[in-house]
Design a protein around this motif. Sequence first.
Motif, PDB file in Angstrom:
ATOM      1  N   ALA A 162       0.824  -1.213   0.000  1.00 16.84           N
ATOM      2  CA  ALA A 162       0.000   0.000   0.000  1.00 16.84           C
ATOM      3  C   ALA A 162       0.851   1.253   0.000  1.00 16.84           C
ATOM      4  CB  ALA A 162      -0.932  -0.004   1.205  1.00 16.84           C
ATOM      5  N   CYS A 163       2.018   1.192   0.630  1.00 12.19           N
ATOM      6  CA  CYS A 163       2.902   2.361   0.690  1.00 12.19           C
ATOM      7  C   CYS A 163       3.744   2.518  -0.564  1.00 12.19           C
ATOM      8  CB  CYS A 163       3.813   2.260   1.909  1.00 12.19           C
ATOM      9  SG  CYS A 163       2.931   2.374   3.490  1.00 12.19           S
ATOM     10  N   ALA A 164       3.827   1.486  -1.378  1.00 12.97           N
ATOM     11  CA  ALA A 164       4.581   1.597  -2.621  1.00 12.97           C
ATOM     12  C   ALA A 164       3.781   2.378  -3.648  1.00 12.97           C
ATOM     13  CB  ALA A 164       4.927   0.203  -3.154  1.00 12.97           C
ATOM     14  N   ASP A 165       4.465   2.883  -4.663  1.00 13.89           N
ATOM     15  CA  ASP A 165       3.816   3.657  -5.727  1.00 13.89           C
ATOM     16  C   ASP A 165       3.497   2.716  -6.876  1.00 13.89           C
ATOM     17  OD1 ASP A 165       2.908   5.398  -7.596  1.00 13.89           O
ATOM     18  OD2 ASP A 165       4.598   6.779  -7.486  1.00 13.89           O
ATOM     19  N   PRO A 166       2.228   2.326  -7.067  1.00 12.14           N
ATOM     20  CA  PRO A 166       1.895   1.396  -8.153  1.00 12.14           C
ATOM     21  C   PRO A 166       2.103   2.004  -9.527  1.00 12.14           C
ATOM     22  CG  PRO A 166      -0.101   2.253  -7.148  1.00 12.14           C
ATOM     23  CD  PRO A 166       1.041   2.745  -6.311  1.00 12.14           C
ATOM     24  N   GLY A 167       2.062   3.335  -9.621  1.00 13.05           N
ATOM     25  CA  GLY A 167       2.271   3.964 -10.918  1.00 13.05           C
ATOM     26  C   GLY A 167       3.697   3.836 -11.402  1.00 13.05           C
ATOM     27  N   TRP A 171       2.377  -1.796 -11.024  1.00 14.44           N
ATOM     28  CA  TRP A 171       1.668  -2.852 -10.325  1.00 14.44           C
ATOM     29  C   TRP A 171       0.175  -2.677 -10.534  1.00 14.44           C
ATOM     30  CZ3 TRP A 171       4.506  -2.642  -4.977  1.00 14.44           C
ATOM     31  CH2 TRP A 171       5.768  -3.213  -5.127  1.00 14.44           C
ATOM     32  N   PRO A 172      -0.500  -3.592 -11.212  1.00 14.96           N
ATOM     33  CA  PRO A 172      -1.951  -3.449 -11.414  1.00 14.96           C
ATOM     34  C   PRO A 172      -2.709  -3.790 -10.150  1.00 14.96           C
ATOM     35  CG  PRO A 172      -1.187  -5.495 -12.381  1.00 14.96           C
ATOM     36  CD  PRO A 172       0.049  -4.792 -11.874  1.00 14.96           C
ATOM     37  N   MET A 173      -3.662  -2.952  -9.805  1.00 15.12           N
ATOM     38  CA  MET A 173      -4.467  -3.153  -8.604  1.00 15.12           C
ATOM     39  C   MET A 173      -5.884  -3.525  -9.007  1.00 15.12           C
ATOM     40  SD  MET A 173      -2.169  -2.679  -6.537  1.00 15.12           S
ATOM     41  CE  MET A 173      -0.527  -1.987  -6.587  1.00 15.12           C
ATOM     42  N   VAL A 174      -6.415  -4.538  -8.393  1.00 15.80           N
ATOM     43  CA  VAL A 174      -7.763  -4.991  -8.709  1.00 15.80           C
ATOM     44  C   VAL A 174      -8.626  -4.820  -7.484  1.00 15.80           C
ATOM     45  CG1 VAL A 174      -9.151  -6.930  -9.487  1.00 15.80           C
ATOM     46  CG2 VAL A 174      -6.842  -6.636 -10.354  1.00 15.80           C
ATOM     47  N   GLY A 175      -9.822  -4.268  -7.664  1.00 16.38           N
ATOM     48  CA  GLY A 175     -10.727  -4.021  -6.549  1.00 16.38           C
ATOM     49  C   GLY A 175     -11.278  -5.297  -5.961  1.00 16.38           C
ATOM     50  N   ILE A 205      -4.096   5.358  -8.495  1.00 16.95           N
ATOM     51  CA  ILE A 205      -4.475   6.528  -7.730  1.00 16.95           C
ATOM     52  C   ILE A 205      -4.327   6.216  -6.258  1.00 16.95           C
ATOM     53  CG2 ILE A 205      -6.009   7.532  -9.457  1.00 16.95           C
ATOM     54  CD1 ILE A 205      -8.319   6.146  -8.161  1.00 16.95           C
ATOM     55  N   ALA A 206      -4.372   7.282  -5.445  1.00 21.01           N
ATOM     56  CA  ALA A 206      -4.034   7.122  -4.032  1.00 21.01           C
ATOM     57  C   ALA A 206      -5.003   6.220  -3.285  1.00 21.01           C
ATOM     58  CB  ALA A 206      -3.978   8.503  -3.367  1.00 21.01           C
ATOM     59  N   VAL A 228       0.675   0.782   8.075  1.00 21.97           N
ATOM     60  CA  VAL A 228       0.964   1.673   6.951  1.00 21.97           C
ATOM     61  C   VAL A 228       1.534   2.999   7.444  1.00 21.97           C
ATOM     62  CG1 VAL A 228      -0.744   0.607   5.438  1.00 21.97           C
ATOM     63  CG2 VAL A 228      -1.424   2.544   6.872  1.00 21.97           C
ATOM     64  N   GLU A 229       1.092   3.453   8.616  1.00 16.72           N
ATOM     65  CA  GLU A 229       1.687   4.664   9.184  1.00 16.72           C
ATOM     66  C   GLU A 229       3.148   4.431   9.533  1.00 16.72           C
ATOM     67  OE1 GLU A 229      -1.849   7.221  11.328  1.00 16.72           O
ATOM     68  OE2 GLU A 229      -1.000   5.539  12.426  1.00 16.72           O
ATOM     69  N   ALA A 230       3.446   3.248  10.101  1.00 23.81           N
ATOM     70  CA  ALA A 230       4.840   2.935  10.429  1.00 23.81           C
ATOM     71  C   ALA A 230       5.696   2.817   9.178  1.00 23.81           C
ATOM     72  CB  ALA A 230       4.903   1.636  11.237  1.00 23.81           C
ATOM     73  N   ASN A 231       5.088   2.464   8.052  1.00 25.72           N
ATOM     74  CA  ASN A 231       5.824   2.354   6.797  1.00 25.72           C
ATOM     75  C   ASN A 231       5.958   3.694   6.070  1.00 25.72           C
ATOM     76  OD1 ASN A 231       6.490  -0.637   5.595  1.00 25.72           O
ATOM     77  ND2 ASN A 231       4.863  -0.696   7.135  1.00 25.72           N
ATOM     78  N   GLY A 232       5.466   4.772   6.669  1.00 20.14           N
ATOM     79  CA  GLY A 232       5.674   6.094   6.100  1.00 20.14           C
ATOM     80  C   GLY A 232       4.601   6.572   5.153  1.00 20.14           C
TER      81      GLY A 232
END
Length: 595
Positions: A162-167, A171-175, A205-206, A228-232
């Motif tokens: 979640a903290c990585a930038d998929p763009g 990385w394709p994200m599926v709902g 998107i975010a 996720v907060e600990a991961n920045g």
Amino acid sequence: MATMKLGSKAEAFQLEGQTWRCLTELPSDVVIEFPLLNRSGLLGKMISEFRSEEGKDCVLQLHDIPGGAKAFELVAKFCYDIKIELHALNVVSLRCAAEHLLMTEDYVGGNLIMHTENFLVNEVFGSWKDSVKALEACESVLPHAEELHIVSRCINSLASKACADPGLLSWPMVGHSATSKSPEGSSSILWNGIVAVGETPRSAIADWWYEDVSFLSLPLFKRLILAVEANGMKPESVAGALMFYAKRFLPGLSRNLSFLDGTTRIPPGTSVSAPSESDQRVFLEEIVDLLPMKKGVTSTKFLLGMLRTAMILRAGPSCKENLERRIGTQLDEAALEDILIPNLGYSVETLYDIDCVQRIVDHFMMMDQSSVATSPAIVDDGQLAASSPSLTPLTMVAKLVDGYLAEVAGDANLKLPKFQSLAAVIPDYARPLDDGIYRAIDIYLKSHPWLTESDKEQLCRLMNCQKLSLEACTHAAQNERLPLRVVVQVLFFEQLRLRTSIAGWFFVSDNMENSQAPHGNLMLQKNSSRAMREDSNQEQEDDHHDMRLRVMELENECLSMKQEIEKLGKPKSSWNIFSRKCSTGTKARSVTNSK
């Protein structure tokens, strides 16, 4: 969804009544509630320790296997080398059941613990959607999954992704709607960017991960947010996930709150059953504690919706105080309709909860006092409002409070001290014009006709007559609800404003005459511009004449009102000062006329 097949034989189990029998094996001489397993250390230990009378069957009770009968059926098939398929939905219960049955390598090579653990590490934790499904599956076997650290490993996997930038990483994200298909019918998607036919990746998107994790229970979701907060992760993204999650599980918030941005949409048909009121109260308090403290990352509209819901659910005082403090720090972003909070107290006096808004405004003023370094008593009001950037939020809050006062002023149960207290919180220099507070005062006077003259005068002290616009002055001069003294003040300041304007006209006229003095012998230029100058002077004289007539009319009105006031009785000390100002203005006018 990643899958793995174990075993080589076809289906060989047959259900006879309540008993499963293996059709390819010899009849068993030991009877259990499930088929005999030759790979389980637990069953071997139980059978070896069994003592019974001669001729009696060996009966073992296995009621505490993680995953229940469904998991044990897969375990039994694995032991008889019958084909089974591992995927994210069943691997967690199988891993826990294998651990419970002691299916380690000490008994048979390639046992179930090894296979399930390798599948978790190599396939599940490497995929976003499989990690989400595995974490949801942990709910049914939570104590065992915690002991094996499956929950923490799923959460760490999700947090890092979640903290990585998929763009940037493609990385394709599926709902969740796509990931909730059955393992047999779902097409595979790999975490290395390769998408199988039929899969459509979501845009980078975010909020791409909000919906997927919104199906988790509150304890697991809370742990994910902390991870996720600990991961920045940025506070804006954390707040967005919390707002999405809160709207799904708080029906009252969904009714009272309308998200205007596209990052918080809830797809149709994905709502869950409404929990009890006590569960919603605990849920709301937990969400409020998780909200980031950074100012502005959580929308003011959402915070006000949470505050209304907290009042409905009778949340604890600390929760409501937390929300009021957060709203107060960014009150300049609020809309009028959002702060119209209904009064839900036990002793309902007014329609709206004015005390709550008073506390919110007080929080804002406490925060704003440190940002205004210049004393308003030294600098001119207009210059201060124009030069100090910190006054922009304060001016917006002043406008908001004036609008709120106008809305609640029509309540006949609203007491004068409460109205005055809220209006007085805003300093005079925060209002460029006092038209808003004048409108609220006029509505209050109209809704409370029983006020005494003394109360009316106290109420009108909240506004500055010098800061009323021409339209407001015209209305106030004809307003029968205002005290006579206030009307006189309005007329006096309007007269003073006209005099200042006339003096400005004379000053401009003198400068124009001085600037048109002759230079050299350019007689032709003087003659050509003389006609234009005469026309301009004639127009100015006409304007001056009209303004003098208006001033004379206002002076006559002011004089007649002054006489009426003197007939009413001896004026107070403050109005003596006003009389001296009027006499000073009259003397100045006489000197000007004599000149």
